[in-house]
Structure formats: C-alpha cells, structure tokens
Motif scaffolding. Structure first.
Motif, PDB file in Angstrom:
ATOM      1  N   ASP A  77       0.813  -1.223   0.000  1.00 51.60           N
ATOM      2  CA  ASP A  77       0.000   0.000   0.000  1.00 51.60           C
ATOM      3  C   ASP A  77       0.844   1.269   0.000  1.00 51.60           C
ATOM      4  O   ASP A  77       0.339   2.358  -0.242  1.00 51.60           O
ATOM      5  CB  ASP A  77      -0.941   0.004   1.212  1.00 51.60           C
ATOM      6  CG  ASP A  77      -2.031  -1.042   1.053  1.00 51.60           C
ATOM      7  OD1 ASP A  77      -2.270  -1.467  -0.093  1.00 51.60           O
ATOM      8  OD2 ASP A  77      -2.635  -1.437   2.069  1.00 51.60           O
ATOM      9  N   ASN A 201     -15.480  -5.371  -4.377  1.00 51.96           N
ATOM     10  CA  ASN A 201     -14.162  -4.799  -4.645  1.00 51.96           C
ATOM     11  C   ASN A 201     -14.044  -4.653  -6.163  1.00 51.96           C
ATOM     12  O   ASN A 201     -13.986  -5.655  -6.881  1.00 51.96           O
ATOM     13  CB  ASN A 201     -13.085  -5.738  -4.081  1.00 51.96           C
ATOM     14  CG  ASN A 201     -11.683  -5.199  -4.260  1.00 51.96           C
ATOM     15  OD1 ASN A 201     -11.354  -4.628  -5.298  1.00 51.96           O
ATOM     16  ND2 ASN A 201     -10.861  -5.376  -3.259  1.00 51.96           N
ATOM     17  N   GLY A 385      -5.864   2.278 -12.125  1.00 50.72           N
ATOM     18  CA  GLY A 385      -5.849   2.078 -10.675  1.00 50.72           C
ATOM     19  C   GLY A 385      -6.868   2.942  -9.975  1.00 50.72           C
ATOM     20  O   GLY A 385      -7.639   2.476  -9.138  1.00 50.72           O
ATOM     21  N   GLN A 386      -6.885   4.230 -10.315  1.00 50.34           N
ATOM     22  CA  GLN A 386      -7.781   5.121  -9.585  1.00 50.34           C
ATOM     23  C   GLN A 386      -9.231   4.949 -10.003  1.00 50.34           C
ATOM     24  O   GLN A 386     -10.127   5.448  -9.326  1.00 50.34           O
ATOM     25  CB  GLN A 386      -7.337   6.578  -9.719  1.00 50.34           C
ATOM     26  CG  GLN A 386      -7.439   7.167 -11.089  1.00 50.34           C
ATOM     27  CD  GLN A 386      -6.700   8.495 -11.152  1.00 50.34           C
ATOM     28  OE1 GLN A 386      -5.502   8.553 -10.921  1.00 50.34           O
ATOM     29  NE2 GLN A 386      -7.419   9.564 -11.443  1.00 50.34           N
ATOM     30  N   ASN A 389      -9.583   0.493  -8.744  1.00 49.25           N
ATOM     31  CA  ASN A 389      -9.181   0.133  -7.375  1.00 49.25           C
ATOM     32  C   ASN A 389      -9.744   1.124  -6.361  1.00 49.25           C
ATOM     33  O   ASN A 389      -9.255   1.205  -5.237  1.00 49.25           O
ATOM     34  CB  ASN A 389      -7.654   0.071  -7.256  1.00 49.25           C
ATOM     35  CG  ASN A 389      -7.085  -1.117  -8.006  1.00 49.25           C
ATOM     36  OD1 ASN A 389      -7.772  -2.095  -8.251  1.00 49.25           O
ATOM     37  ND2 ASN A 389      -5.825  -1.019  -8.389  1.00 49.25           N
ATOM     38  N   ASP A 390     -10.741   1.873  -6.751  1.00 48.25           N
ATOM     39  CA  ASP A 390     -11.335   2.881  -5.880  1.00 48.25           C
ATOM     40  C   ASP A 390     -12.617   2.324  -5.261  1.00 48.25           C
ATOM     41  O   ASP A 390     -13.624   2.168  -5.949  1.00 48.25           O
ATOM     42  CB  ASP A 390     -11.645   4.136  -6.714  1.00 48.25           C
ATOM     43  CG  ASP A 390     -12.286   5.234  -5.884  1.00 48.25           C
ATOM     44  OD1 ASP A 390     -12.409   5.064  -4.653  1.00 48.25           O
ATOM     45  OD2 ASP A 390     -12.656   6.269  -6.468  1.00 48.25           O
TER      46      ASP A 390
ATOM     47  N   TYR B 251     -12.955   1.208   6.861  1.00 55.33           N
ATOM     48  CA  TYR B 251     -12.160   0.885   5.675  1.00 55.33           C
ATOM     49  C   TYR B 251     -12.049  -0.626   5.495  1.00 55.33           C
ATOM     50  O   TYR B 251     -12.086  -1.133   4.379  1.00 55.33           O
ATOM     51  CB  TYR B 251     -10.765   1.501   5.797  1.00 55.33           C
ATOM     52  CG  TYR B 251      -9.978   1.460   4.505  1.00 55.33           C
ATOM     53  CD1 TYR B 251     -10.331   2.298   3.443  1.00 55.33           C
ATOM     54  CD2 TYR B 251      -8.914   0.593   4.333  1.00 55.33           C
ATOM     55  CE1 TYR B 251      -9.626   2.262   2.258  1.00 55.33           C
ATOM     56  CE2 TYR B 251      -8.205   0.557   3.147  1.00 55.33           C
ATOM     57  CZ  TYR B 251      -8.566   1.396   2.113  1.00 55.33           C
ATOM     58  OH  TYR B 251      -7.870   1.355   0.929  1.00 55.33           O
ATOM     59  N   GLN B 255     -15.439  -0.748   3.585  1.00 57.16           N
ATOM     60  CA  GLN B 255     -14.771   0.031   2.529  1.00 57.16           C
ATOM     61  C   GLN B 255     -15.613   1.246   2.137  1.00 57.16           C
ATOM     62  O   GLN B 255     -15.588   1.695   0.993  1.00 57.16           O
ATOM     63  CB  GLN B 255     -14.501  -0.837   1.305  1.00 57.16           C
ATOM     64  CG  GLN B 255     -13.523  -1.971   1.599  1.00 57.16           C
ATOM     65  CD  GLN B 255     -12.886  -2.512   0.349  1.00 57.16           C
ATOM     66  OE1 GLN B 255     -13.586  -2.901  -0.570  1.00 57.16           O
ATOM     67  NE2 GLN B 255     -11.575  -2.553   0.332  1.00 57.16           N
ATOM     68  N   ARG B 271      -8.868   8.649   0.233  1.00 59.62           N
ATOM     69  CA  ARG B 271      -9.151   8.381  -1.185  1.00 59.62           C
ATOM     70  C   ARG B 271      -8.485   9.435  -2.081  1.00 59.62           C
ATOM     71  O   ARG B 271      -7.902   9.108  -3.115  1.00 59.62           O
ATOM     72  CB  ARG B 271     -10.663   8.380  -1.399  1.00 59.62           C
ATOM     73  CG  ARG B 271     -11.081   8.225  -2.838  1.00 59.62           C
ATOM     74  CD  ARG B 271     -12.587   8.230  -2.966  1.00 59.62           C
ATOM     75  NE  ARG B 271     -12.997   7.987  -4.326  1.00 59.62           N
ATOM     76  CZ  ARG B 271     -13.512   8.918  -5.132  1.00 59.62           C
ATOM     77  NH1 ARG B 271     -13.668  10.159  -4.700  1.00 59.62           N
ATOM     78  NH2 ARG B 271     -13.865   8.617  -6.357  1.00 59.62           N
ATOM     79  N   THR B 275      -5.874   6.965  -3.590  1.00 61.11           N
ATOM     80  CA  THR B 275      -6.584   6.331  -4.697  1.00 61.11           C
ATOM     81  C   THR B 275      -6.547   7.249  -5.908  1.00 61.11           C
ATOM     82  O   THR B 275      -6.289   6.824  -7.020  1.00 61.11           O
ATOM     83  CB  THR B 275      -8.043   6.015  -4.316  1.00 61.11           C
ATOM     84  OG1 THR B 275      -8.056   5.237  -3.122  1.00 61.11           O
ATOM     85  CG2 THR B 275      -8.723   5.215  -5.410  1.00 61.11           C
TER      86      THR B 275
END
Lengths: 425, 310
Positions: A77, A201, A385-386, A389-390, B251, B255, B271, B275
C-alpha cells in the motif's frame, strides 16, 4: 551548583547526540539510487504482495553471480508513495518492479529507461507475457519486462462436482454452463454454495469479470484506456449472466459483502463448487473433501480468457549502470530462472514457451495456468488504478448495481459515463 | 542618608545574585526542554507546515507540484463524497460516544469493588483493547461472513434471524455491525479510564451519603457523576476526537459501502491521497479537519469547564 552545571552539560550532550544521530541518519539514507561501479550491489524494490517471487530470483542470482542485487521489500500500500518520493529526489533504485497496471503511470512520468533494443535482442522476446509488454510500452518503445504473473481463473472443488454428477475434467464451455453446474452443486445441500467470488471490490470484479467479456469477443475499455465499453452488448451479457446467478441463489449472498479478505477461507471450507479469483493452488490446503481444479473463465457463449496481473520490472531513470541492471533482468527471464526458480516452486512462468516445463508437466493445472498467461490480457489505462481500485468510485457502484440489482443493462448504461470520466475520457 | 547608601551598596550585589541564578536556571530549563522541543518541532510542527504548504499546491503523488491556492480548498465544497461523509461521521461520533460513555461507566461500576475474582472480569473487559484496531476489524469481518464465520449460525440457532443474517449488506446493517465492533474494541479501554476516576473519589464521601440515607441512584447522580466529571470529560474528548478521525473499522469492514453509505471524513481524505493520488486536495481536507477538531475540542472543554471556582 555543581549538580546544576553537570545536569546542564548532560542535557546539552543529549541535544548534541540527538543532532549527530539525525545527521548520521541523513548521511546513511543519502544516495540510495547510486548504483555506479561494477562491484556495488544493484538496488531493487518490489512490493510485499509479490516479494516471495522477487526474493527467490534475487537469492538465486546472488548465489551464482559476483555482482549482488539488494532487494528492498516495500509494503504494497505504500509502494506508490515511496516511488513518488524517490522519483522527486532522483533516488530510485536501479531495478524497480511495479504492479503491472500502474506501469502506464510510471511511463508517463519518465521513471524508466528505454530498453527496446535490449528486449528485442532476446531470442524469446515474442513469448513474454503480451499483456505486460503492452503495458510497459509507450509510443512504440519498451520500458519494462514481466517480472511475475498471476492469472484470474475459476477454481473448482472436484469432490463436490463429482457428487453433483459433473465431470471435473470437462472444460467449461460458457457462463451458461457455469450457471448450470453451479446450480447442481448448490442443490447438494443448504451449506453448499455453487459459486463464490469477490463482489465488493471493483479491482477484483474487473480481475474476474473482464476476462468473460474478452472471451465473449468484447472489450471492457477502448484501446487507449480512456473510454469504458461496459455498456457494450458483450459486457452487458456477462454481467446479466452473473446477475441471474445471484437472483437464482446460485452464487452465495455473501458474495455481496466479500472484499477479498476471506475469499480463500470460504473456499477452504470445501463447501464451494466454483470460485473465481486468482489461483488458490498452494494457498488453500487440499483434503478428502477439497480437491482443487482450475478452469479458464468462459464467455457468455464460449471461449476462455484470463486477466494477467502481476508485476513488470524496468531499469529506473536514476540508474547509472543500465548494463549491469539489464544483465540481471535478462537472467530473470532465462529458462534457468523461469524453470529452476519459478516453476520449481509452483509459480507461473512469464514466458509462454515454457508453459509445459518439467515441473508444470507434473501438474496439469499448472500447465493450464501457464497457457492462460499466453491467452489472457491486461487492460491498459493511465487511470486504471484510480478507477477500478477505488472502493468509493463509480466502478464499484456500477458493478454492484449490475451484479446484484434488478437490471444489469440499465445499471451499466447509467454508470458507464462516470467510469469513462474517471478514466479521463 | 549614609545608612541608605550603605544599604544600597549591600543590596546591589545581593540582588544581582538571584537574577543571575534565575537566568542560569532558565537556561538550564531550556536546555532540558530542548530535546522535547526538537521532537515536537520535527515530528509535529514541521509536518504540519509541510501539510499546509501541500494544501496550497497541485501535488500529484508522482510528478512535480505546482502552486494552485486556493483551488484545493474550493474543491472541498464540490467534493460530494466528502460533504456527505461529514454528516455520517458526526452521526457515528455522537452514537458511539454515548455508547462508550454508558457502557464504560456501567462496566467500571461493575468491576469497581474488590471482591475476589473481580480481576478476571477487569482483564476480560480490557483484553479487546490489546488487539490492534485493524486486526479487530479484520476479525469481525471474518465473524460477519455468513459462509465462514460463526455469528450467522449462532443468531440462526437462537432464532433471532431466518436465512442469512445481514451484517454488512445494507447501509443500516453495515453501520450497526461496525458500531458493535468498535464498542467491543474500545469499551474496556474507556472502562479503565472511568475506573481510575471512580477510585479517586474519596470513600468518606460515599460513607457520608450512606449516613444520610441516600439511595444508589441518588449516590450515582449526586456524588459519583459530579465527582467523575473530569474523567467523563477526558473520555468525551478522546472518543469525539477518535471517532471524528474514524478510518480503519469502516475501511476494513465496509470500505465505505454499500453505495458509499459509510464513508467517513478520513476515508474521503485517504481516497484523495492514495486512490486519486491528489495529495494537495487530501492535505486541504486534512487542514480543514484539523481546524474543526481543534474548534470542537475547545468548545467541549469550555462547555464542560468547572464553573464553581474553588
């Protein structure tokens, strides 16, 4: 009086010691990117999620070569943050592995050196995982090679399948057949689940459901990754099939809450017929009630595909010894490294021509996985990703509405624009 | 006159002595405090200034920053996820703070006496506090899984639910489940704080109230709670601050879902940073949160200050 003075001196000494410690720390940390000189170790970074593979390669290399590679494992992460900070001060390590979906971001920031000629000089250049090479390519120039791969597959419990009268060795021909088989498994008992996957997810859903779109002949994203094609007939067909499996109780209700943390544990109970995700061979112990089989992910009416994830690796822009770094990279792709290090441990090879290697041949499931590396794909998008994976972005809302709502087509049509906007289109 | 001159001559050196000693002591004190000052400056002030500077820049995770003030602060007013997270976080804070206060006080009263075996209960109540918050959330995530965890089976066995128990699927259930997990994790910790407050109340006061024939309820209302006020204030400040900064439980368990119904302010900030890779926007949200937290804590301390000067 003497006490006061001595205490003052002690306090001053403490401050001085603190200052010296801080200075010393700074000196030790400085110059992390310096890999010049033939005897200095080459620095390498890898994320924790795939560190075992990186470590095995580094250990094998260091045993047989004079120039050592020093691997730093970075918490997954924190990887992007660490790269961002190091890039700002030109202190990237010579060798930098990355989750392959983030390669376009790194290429855009010119963090890697052009290795096109070096890659093309490899005899096996055309059998390297094509998805990885695609994501490591920008404007026709190649900046990275595959480092390790993982594929999305359907894992099945052969014991339950046999109990339901299904031949575990028969290849799944379509999502329709998956639904029929999972329904038959589900009918074995109240505790038995036909189908399980990660339904909360977006990154995992794209990992498991995009291959079904590809196998159906469609695409999830346009070629440059700036537009979502999730409202296309092929994508709608896939989500509609899973939506019906949810409505008919073929897939577990717990799928809706599964973020991935307990997915393997649920499959390990032996009460699940089919589970879509990364391969669980080696991760989930087998028993009398759980014999694991693997299948490619089929499309609505046929075909099969896989999402090829994993890490790509390149030579960073901070590296002043690209020849030394390439020597290591070329070795990691050699048959010696791929077969004797990766395949021996049951890991997948990044070269399609080694799919049937001596170790994989002992286990036909590994052969299937290796074949899927060559058949699968990896979507390329700068904002992949953004977007996917958000957990709070538009993709997860779209996926969940399509999978568990009333109308998959309407949900995808409603949210497709927001996903495209997130992709930067 | 002569005598006064002599007196002045005597006072001169005598008064310079204490002054010099005072200066020396002040210097010694400063030197003693210097390590702590350095730590505070390096670990708190410098990062704070850097975050403030970051909030005035377009600061991507990878790439060069560029000054863009006040865009990041203006963007907060258009960030629907963050705006909706404000009300949710306040609601969560209010509910868990009341729960923490009531349960921790009840537990503290329960284990206040020194009967044999009471140590077992004190330890048992405190034990969850020794588990990391993220680990606790992950533990409950597994417990809440109907396919894998035992909670669903237990509730079905007790006849409380039919079919699959809804732990995280709906907004209300996800909120309830997270509050239950957080209560399990923190109640024992706040119980210990309450217990120290209770034990600081002089026994004589209770004896006097018993002599006056006060009931249990009257003793609690008129003696225990007023004398426990500083402790309650501490619990209040800790709970409000911690809850407004809630991150890990939601989280890991939800989430922020389903449908972004459990997004806290820190999740919205996280975020932006990790993210969407927009560190400038995240820093701006952090600065707003910091100012709000300081304001809320000052207000709490002011409202609950001791109004009876001794």
């Amino acid at each position: 009086m003497r006490n006061t003075r001595s205490m003052t001196v002690a306090a001053a000494g403490a401050v001085l010691a603190l200052g010296l410690t801080a200075c010393g720390g700074g000196q030790t940390e400085a110059g992390g990117g310096g890999d010049g000189g033939s005897n200095e170790p080459l620095q390498m970074w890898a994320r924790a999620a795939t560190a075992p593979q990186s470590q095995a390669l580094v250990d094998a290399w260091n045993e047989a070569h004079d120039r050592p590679v020093e691997l730093t494992v970075v918490p997954t992460d924190n990887y992007l943050q660490k790269v961002g900070v190091a890039a700002g001060s030109n202190e990237l390590p010579c060798l930098m592995a990355s989750d392959v979906v983030y390669m376009p971001n790194f290429l855009q920031q010119n963090l890697f050196q052009d290795i096109t000629d070096r890659v093309e000089s490899l005899e096996f250049a055309d059998v390297l995982a094509p998805g990885h090479i695609n994501l490591a390519t920008q404007d026709g120039a190649v900046y990275g090679v595959p480092h390790n791969v993982s594929v999305s597959v359907i894992s099945q419990n052969d014991v339950l399948l046999e109990q339901a009268g299904i031949d575990p060795g028969a290849r799944l021909e379509s999502l329709e057949q998956l639904a029929e088989n999972a329904a038959a498994v589900s009918a074995l008992g109240d505790d038995i689940t036909g189908l399980y996957y990660t339904g909360n997810n977006a990154g995992s859903i794209s990992f498991t459901h995009f291959p079904a779109i590809w196998a159906s002949g469609g695409q999830a994203l346009n070629e440059d990754g700036t537009e979502s094609l999730l409202d296309s007939p092929e994508a709608v067909g896939v989500f509609d099939a899973f939506n019906r499996m949810d409505a008919e109780g073929i897939s577990s209700e717990s799928v809706r809450d599964e973020s991935g943390a307990t997915r393997n544990d649920v499959f390990a109970t032996g009460n699940v017929g089919y589970m879509i995700g990364s391969s669980v061979i080696g991760a989930v112990p087998e028993s009398d009630t759980l014999v694991i089989g693997v299948q490619g992910i089929p499309g609505v009416d046929g075909g099969r595909s896989a999402f090829v994830g994993g890490d790509a690796i390149g030579i960073s822009a901070s590296c002043d010894d690209p020849d030394g770094a390439w020597e290591f990279l070329a070795w990691t792709l050699s048959e010696e490294a791929q077969v004797d290090v990766f395949a021996q441990q049951g890991w997948l090879t990044v070269r399609a021509d080694l799919a049937g290697n001596e170790y994989a041949a002992e286990d036909p499931r590994i052969v299937t996985l290796n074949e899927l590396v060559g058949e699968g794909d990896t979507p390329k998008a700068l904002n992949y990703g953004q977007t996917f994976n958000d957990p709070n972005g538009p993709a997860l809302t779209a996926f969940r509405d399509a999978l568990f709502g009333d109308d998959a087509a309407a949900a995808l049509e409603t949210h497709n624009g927001a996903i495209t906007a997130s992709l930067g289109g | 006159m002569a005598s006064s001159t002599v007196a002045a001559a005597r006072v001169g050196p005598a008064s310079r002595g204490p002054a010099r000693r005072a200066r020396r002591e002040a210097t010694s004190g400063l030197l003693f405090a210097l390590p702590a000052i350095l730590f505070v400056v390096i670990l708190f002030v410098v990062p704070l200034v850097l975050a403030a500077w970051m909030s005035l820049n377009d600061w991507p995770l990878i790439g060069s920053p560029a000054f863009n003030a006040p865009d990041n602060y203006v963007a907060i007013s258009e960030n629907q996820l963050f705006l909706s997270s404000i009300w949710f976080t306040i609601k969560y804070t209010a509910i868990v703070t009341v729960i923490f206060l009531v349960i921790s006080l009840a537990l503290a009263l329960l284990v206040q006496s020194t009967r044999p075996g009471i140590g077992f209960f004190r330890t048992a109540f405190l034990l969850p506090a020794a588990v990391g918050l993220a680990s606790s959330a992950l533990l409950f995530y597994a417990l809440y899984n109907n396919e894998y965890g035992p909670l669903g089976d237990m509730l079905r066995g007790l006849g409380l639910v039919e079919g699959n128990a809804d732990f995280l699927s709906s907004s209300e259930a996800a909120f309830r489940s997270t509050v239950a997990m957080v209560t399990w994790r923190f109640a024992g910790f706040y119980m210990i704080i309450m217990l120290t407050g209770l034990q600081a109340i002089p026994v004589e006061v209770y004896e006097a109230s018993r002599m006056d024939g006060a009931s249990w309820w009257q003793t609690l209302r008129s003696i225990t709670l007023p004398l426990l006020k500083p402790t309650i204030l501490l619990v209040l400040v800790l709970s409000v601050t911690g809850s407004l900064l809630a991150f890990e439980p939601f989280y890991i368990l939800t989430q922020g879902g389903p449908s972004n119904s459990t997004v806290t302010m820190v999740i919205a900030m996280f975020r932006e940073a990790f993210t969407l890779f927009d560190l400038g926007s995240a820093a701006a949200i952090a600065m707003v949160l910091l100012v709000a937290l300081v304001g809320i804590n000052v207000a709490q301390l002011y409202l609950l200050r001791d109004k009876d000067p001794k």
